[in-house]
Write a protein that holds these residues in place. Structure first.
Motif, PDB file in Angstrom:
ATOM      1  N   PRO A  45       0.811  -1.227   0.000  1.00 17.71           N
ATOM      2  CA  PRO A  45       0.000   0.000   0.000  1.00 17.71           C
ATOM      3  C   PRO A  45       0.844   1.277   0.000  1.00 17.71           C
ATOM      4  N   ASP A  46       2.030   1.244   0.638  1.00 20.09           N
ATOM      5  CA  ASP A  46       2.894   2.432   0.680  1.00 20.09           C
ATOM      6  C   ASP A  46       3.342   2.834  -0.725  1.00 20.09           C
ATOM      7  N   ILE A  47       3.765   1.858  -1.506  1.00 19.71           N
ATOM      8  CA  ILE A  47       4.195   2.139  -2.882  1.00 19.71           C
ATOM      9  C   ILE A  47       3.021   2.676  -3.687  1.00 19.71           C
ATOM     10  N   HIS A  48       1.867   2.071  -3.503  1.00 16.16           N
ATOM     11  CA  HIS A  48       0.664   2.497  -4.216  1.00 16.16           C
ATOM     12  C   HIS A  48       0.340   3.960  -3.894  1.00 16.16           C
ATOM     13  N   GLU A  49       0.416   4.326  -2.619  1.00 16.16           N
ATOM     14  CA  GLU A  49       0.151   5.713  -2.207  1.00 16.16           C
ATOM     15  C   GLU A  49       1.148   6.676  -2.843  1.00 16.16           C
ATOM     16  N   ASN A  50       2.431   6.308  -2.852  1.00 18.68           N
ATOM     17  CA  ASN A  50       3.447   7.163  -3.479  1.00 18.68           C
ATOM     18  C   ASN A  50       3.147   7.357  -4.957  1.00 18.68           C
ATOM     19  N   LEU A  51       2.803   6.280  -5.648  1.00 19.02           N
ATOM     20  CA  LEU A  51       2.501   6.368  -7.073  1.00 19.02           C
ATOM     21  C   LEU A  51       1.323   7.296  -7.326  1.00 19.02           C
ATOM     22  N   GLU A  52       0.290   7.197  -6.499  1.00 19.67           N
ATOM     23  CA  GLU A  52      -0.876   8.082  -6.646  1.00 19.67           C
ATOM     24  C   GLU A  52      -0.494   9.542  -6.418  1.00 19.67           C
ATOM     25  N   TRP A  54       2.525  10.937  -6.749  1.00 18.50           N
ATOM     26  CA  TRP A  54       3.369  11.413  -7.846  1.00 18.50           C
ATOM     27  C   TRP A  54       2.537  11.652  -9.104  1.00 18.50           C
ATOM     28  N   ALA A  55       1.501  10.848  -9.310  1.00 22.16           N
ATOM     29  CA  ALA A  55       0.618  11.054 -10.462  1.00 22.16           C
ATOM     30  C   ALA A  55      -0.134  12.367 -10.316  1.00 22.16           C
ATOM     31  N   THR A  56      -0.668  12.623  -9.129  1.00 22.99           N
ATOM     32  CA  THR A  56      -1.430  13.851  -8.885  1.00 22.99           C
ATOM     33  C   THR A  56      -0.562  15.088  -9.081  1.00 22.99           C
ATOM     34  N   GLY A  77       9.883  10.462 -17.339  1.00 20.85           N
ATOM     35  CA  GLY A  77       8.627  11.140 -17.628  1.00 20.85           C
ATOM     36  C   GLY A  77       7.851  11.358 -16.346  1.00 20.85           C
ATOM     37  N   HIS A  78       6.528  11.141 -16.417  1.00 21.87           N
ATOM     38  CA  HIS A  78       5.712  11.258 -15.205  1.00 21.87           C
ATOM     39  C   HIS A  78       4.580  10.236 -15.246  1.00 21.87           C
ATOM     40  N   ILE A  79       4.061   9.957 -14.069  1.00 19.04           N
ATOM     41  CA  ILE A  79       2.955   9.013 -13.945  1.00 19.04           C
ATOM     42  C   ILE A  79       1.678   9.755 -14.298  1.00 19.04           C
ATOM     43  N   SER A  80       0.972   9.233 -15.282  1.00 19.97           N
ATOM     44  CA  SER A  80      -0.255   9.864 -15.749  1.00 19.97           C
ATOM     45  C   SER A  80      -1.466   9.363 -14.968  1.00 19.97           C
ATOM     46  N   GLY A  81      -1.357   8.189 -14.392  1.00 19.10           N
ATOM     47  CA  GLY A  81      -2.465   7.638 -13.620  1.00 19.10           C
ATOM     48  C   GLY A  81      -2.209   6.185 -13.299  1.00 19.10           C
ATOM     49  N   LEU A  82      -3.158   5.583 -12.588  1.00 22.07           N
ATOM     50  CA  LEU A  82      -3.086   4.181 -12.232  1.00 22.07           C
ATOM     51  C   LEU A  82      -4.287   3.471 -12.850  1.00 22.07           C
ATOM     52  N   LEU A  83      -4.108   2.211 -13.176  1.00 18.05           N
ATOM     53  CA  LEU A  83      -5.143   1.453 -13.868  1.00 18.05           C
ATOM     54  C   LEU A  83      -5.182   0.050 -13.286  1.00 18.05           C
TER      55      LEU A  83
END
Length: 117
Positions: A45-52, A54-56, A77-83
């Motif tokens: 969950p920690d990695i998931h939160e970081n990814l969200e 960074w996407a925002t 580049g950058h994270i555009s979103g999660l799927l």
């Protein structure tokens, strides 16, 4: 024949292009999973939160991941979103070099490095 009713404004065109691109990436990710031997391993969950986050924030990052064919790829580049699809969760990663949107399976990510703005 329909005049102005058939002309889309720029915002509508951008929104529909983005929706089409995301749908295309979702299909690509799903098809790619058909040929995978490795089961999906959920990320913490920690990695998931970081990814969200960074996407925002559209935080520039460098990502290194294992592609479906086993090659190690690195892009910036950058994270555009999660799927999420039934076969796993993906980071939608926009390359700063080519502007291509990559579906990267989260458990294939080897390293993420924050880049300075």
């Amino acid at each position: 024949e329909h005049g102005a009713k058939t002309v889309q404004d720029a915002e509508t065109q951008r929104l529909r292009a983005t929706q089409g691109e995301r749908a295309s990436v979702k299909i690509t990710a799903a098809i790619g999973q058909l040929f995978r031997q490795q089961e999906y391993s959920p990320v913490s969950p920690d990695i998931h939160e970081n990814l969200e986050a960074w996407a925002t924030l559209k935080t520039p990052v460098a990502i290194e991941f294992r592609a479906a064919d086993g090659l190690i790829l690195a892009i910036e580049g950058h994270i555009s979103g999660l799927l999420a699809i039934p076969a796993g969760e993906f980071v939608l990663f926009r390359s700063s070099e080519t502007f291509v949107l990559w579906p990267v399976r989260m458990d294939d990510i080897l390293k993420i490095r924050l880049l300075s703005r």
